[in-house]
Design a protein around this motif. Structure first.
Motif, PDB file in Angstrom:
ATOM      1  N   ILE A 148      -3.459  12.733  -5.035  1.00 57.78           N
ATOM      2  CA  ILE A 148      -3.817  13.527  -4.052  1.00 57.78           C
ATOM      3  C   ILE A 148      -3.880  15.034  -4.867  1.00 57.78           C
ATOM      4  O   ILE A 148      -3.144  15.279  -5.736  1.00 57.78           O
ATOM      5  CB  ILE A 148      -2.907  13.677  -2.967  1.00 57.78           C
ATOM      6  CG1 ILE A 148      -3.107  14.429  -1.855  1.00 57.78           C
ATOM      7  CG2 ILE A 148      -1.425  13.837  -3.521  1.00 57.78           C
ATOM      8  CD1 ILE A 148      -2.262  14.521  -0.643  1.00 57.78           C
ATOM      9  N   VAL A 161      -2.941   5.789  -6.427  1.00 59.69           N
ATOM     10  CA  VAL A 161      -3.418   6.650  -5.379  1.00 59.69           C
ATOM     11  C   VAL A 161      -2.951   8.047  -5.938  1.00 59.69           C
ATOM     12  O   VAL A 161      -2.105   8.308  -6.653  1.00 59.69           O
ATOM     13  CB  VAL A 161      -2.950   6.583  -4.168  1.00 59.69           C
ATOM     14  CG1 VAL A 161      -3.248   5.066  -3.422  1.00 59.69           C
ATOM     15  CG2 VAL A 161      -1.393   6.318  -4.076  1.00 59.69           C
ATOM     16  N   GLN A 193       1.118  12.163   0.448  1.00 62.09           N
ATOM     17  CA  GLN A 193       0.827  13.351   1.235  1.00 62.09           C
ATOM     18  C   GLN A 193       1.829  14.516   0.614  1.00 62.09           C
ATOM     19  O   GLN A 193       2.516  14.382  -0.019  1.00 62.09           O
ATOM     20  CB  GLN A 193       1.180  13.026   2.775  1.00 62.09           C
ATOM     21  CG  GLN A 193       0.288  11.960   3.357  1.00 62.09           C
ATOM     22  CD  GLN A 193       0.670  11.605   4.780  1.00 62.09           C
ATOM     23  OE1 GLN A 193       1.203  12.822   5.428  1.00 62.09           O
ATOM     24  NE2 GLN A 193       0.114  10.641   5.304  1.00 62.09           N
ATOM     25  N   ASP A 211       0.558   5.689   0.140  1.00 60.64           N
ATOM     26  CA  ASP A 211       0.029   6.779   0.499  1.00 60.64           C
ATOM     27  C   ASP A 211       0.734   8.114   0.161  1.00 60.64           C
ATOM     28  O   ASP A 211       1.984   8.345   0.517  1.00 60.64           O
ATOM     29  CB  ASP A 211      -0.124   6.751   2.146  1.00 60.64           C
ATOM     30  CG  ASP A 211      -1.102   8.123   2.853  1.00 60.64           C
ATOM     31  OD1 ASP A 211      -1.973   8.450   2.007  1.00 60.64           O
ATOM     32  OD2 ASP A 211      -0.987   8.551   3.907  1.00 60.64           O
ATOM     33  N   GLU A 227       4.354   0.766   2.582  1.00 56.64           N
ATOM     34  CA  GLU A 227       4.203  -0.140   3.483  1.00 56.64           C
ATOM     35  C   GLU A 227       5.578  -0.990   3.786  1.00 56.64           C
ATOM     36  O   GLU A 227       6.274  -1.298   2.764  1.00 56.64           O
ATOM     37  CB  GLU A 227       3.173  -1.085   3.210  1.00 56.64           C
ATOM     38  CG  GLU A 227       2.863  -2.540   3.880  1.00 56.64           C
ATOM     39  CD  GLU A 227       1.959  -3.582   3.540  1.00 56.64           C
ATOM     40  OE1 GLU A 227       1.780  -4.434   4.250  1.00 56.64           O
ATOM     41  OE2 GLU A 227       1.398  -3.029   2.565  1.00 56.64           O
ATOM     42  N   TYR A 263       4.519   7.432   1.315  1.00 55.38           N
ATOM     43  CA  TYR A 263       4.812   6.414   2.540  1.00 55.38           C
ATOM     44  C   TYR A 263       4.435   5.275   2.015  1.00 55.38           C
ATOM     45  O   TYR A 263       3.089   4.969   1.439  1.00 55.38           O
ATOM     46  CB  TYR A 263       3.829   7.108   3.522  1.00 55.38           C
ATOM     47  CG  TYR A 263       4.300   8.386   4.267  1.00 55.38           C
ATOM     48  CD1 TYR A 263       5.164   8.501   5.351  1.00 55.38           C
ATOM     49  CD2 TYR A 263       3.846   9.578   3.658  1.00 55.38           C
ATOM     50  CE1 TYR A 263       5.459   9.627   5.728  1.00 55.38           C
ATOM     51  CE2 TYR A 263       3.961  10.737   4.309  1.00 55.38           C
ATOM     52  CZ  TYR A 263       5.213  10.894   5.154  1.00 55.38           C
ATOM     53  OH  TYR A 263       5.276  12.099   5.769  1.00 55.38           O
ATOM     54  N   SER A 266       9.436   6.754   4.360  1.00 54.72           N
ATOM     55  CA  SER A 266       9.110   7.865   3.315  1.00 54.72           C
ATOM     56  C   SER A 266       9.960   8.262   2.291  1.00 54.72           C
ATOM     57  O   SER A 266      11.293   7.938   2.745  1.00 54.72           O
ATOM     58  CB  SER A 266       8.363   8.998   4.253  1.00 54.72           C
ATOM     59  OG  SER A 266       9.627   9.651   4.969  1.00 54.72           O
ATOM     60  N   THR A 300       0.764  -0.960   0.052  1.00 54.33           N
ATOM     61  CA  THR A 300       0.004   0.087  -0.033  1.00 54.33           C
ATOM     62  C   THR A 300       0.879   1.400  -0.112  1.00 54.33           C
ATOM     63  O   THR A 300       1.921   1.210   0.569  1.00 54.33           O
ATOM     64  CB  THR A 300      -0.831   0.117   1.258  1.00 54.33           C
ATOM     65  OG1 THR A 300      -0.131   0.048   2.292  1.00 54.33           O
ATOM     66  CG2 THR A 300      -1.983  -1.188   1.357  1.00 54.33           C
TER      67      THR A 300
END
Length: 314
Positions: free
Chosen positions: A215, A213, A137, A135, A148, A146, A180, A133
């Protein structure tokens, strides 16, 4: 008599051994042994033995080295001796890309079943790699991903792009030790997307792409920017009087300590050398002051003589 006693002892031993073997054979062995391996994490599973009592299980492993060079020696798997659960983490037993054998038995008190062996032997190259996964930001205007953590055996390839500019896709490589990773400076109001691929270097195998993903980068409010600029302008204005006061004080001190002297115009002509300037400065105090009246009479006398000579020539 002695021969009779010996015969009775032998019969007794045979009965005891036979009873022990019968009891051992009566304890069922575990069935449906299988191994589940995901992202280089390996777990041995089996079905429970359905008999009354508190049944436990023990697991052993044998690698290629033990089979070839240690006379088929079996290792007792750590944390999997006399356990009541129906699974065992055998990840630590699998340290190379070779075939490994595993076996498990059931236990009840002093009774032990025969060993049930995994078929076929296990090879870690068959592990299933699932993408991690990810993420996205935004910190300030820094785009950060970020990922896993998969442990020390993995590296990750992060593919990212600005939405609408998929042809300009970029990527970065990182290890699992980095929780990260900074990608790039983001633009206000733009949307960014990313995917990750996990790569296991020990088996030279990679996962599929992770889910995409995205953003949206928020725009910075102008009011905050204006307030910041006004604060900077106010600080600058506050320092201006201080700078002027310091400059004025320095000027007064300089003229008080080292007053300037006017240099005659004739000494400022281009053909006047530095030596003449030096002589003027060093000899000024020693020169004799000439009375203005005497100087005027001298000039008149020179003009009178000049005109007399000129008349005689005519």
């Amino acid at each position: 008599m002695g021969m009779l006693q010996g015969y009775v002892l032998q019969v007794t031993l045979v009965v005891l051994i036979s009873g022990s073997l019968a009891d051992q054979q009566s304890l069922p062995i575990p069935e449906n042994i299988s191994i589940v391996s995901v992202n280089l994490k390996h777990f041995l599973h089996w079905d429970p033995v359905t008999i009354p009592g508190n049944v436990t299980y023990s697991v052993e492993s044998q690698g290629e080295f033990e089979s070839l060079y240690m006379n088929h020696y079996w290792h007792k798997t750590e944390n999997c001796q006399k356990i009541s659960v129906l699974r065992c983490n055998v990840t630590a037993d699998v340290s190379a890309s070779v075939l490994y054998k595993f076996r498990v038995r059931s236990e009840l008190g002093n009774l032990e079943s025969s060993w049930a062996e995994l078929e076929p032997p296990f090879h870690r190259n068959t592990t299933r790699l699932i993408p991690p996964t990810v993420d996205l930001q935004v910190s300030g205007l820094n785009l950060v991903a970020y990922i896993e953590d998969y442990g020390p055996n993995f590296q990750f390839f992060i593919f990212y792009w600005q939405k609408g500019k998929e042809d300009n896709m970029k990527y970065k490589k990182t290890s699992s030790y980095d929780s990260s990773i900074f990608l790039e400076k983001a633009e206000e109001g733009k949307e960014y997307c990313a995917q990750v691929i996990a790569y296991a270097s020990s088996i030279n195998k990679n996962s599929s792409n992770s889910q995409t993903v995205c953003i949206q980068v928020q725009e910075v409010k102008q009011s905050g920017l204006y307030i910041g600029l006004l604060c900077v302008f106010g600080v600058v204005l506050a320092f201006v009087p201080i700078v002027l006061a310091v400059w004025k004080s320095a000027t007064v001190i300089r003229y008080f300590c080292c007053p300037d002297e006017d240099i005659p115009d004739v000494l400022k002509e281009p053909y006047v050398g530095q030596k003449m300037l030096t002589n003027y400065s060093s000899g000024k105090d020693k020169s004799k002051e000439v009375n203005s009246v005497e100087l005027y009479e001298e000039i008149l006398s020179e003009e009178k003589n000049y005109f007399t000579i000129k008349m005689e020539k005519l």
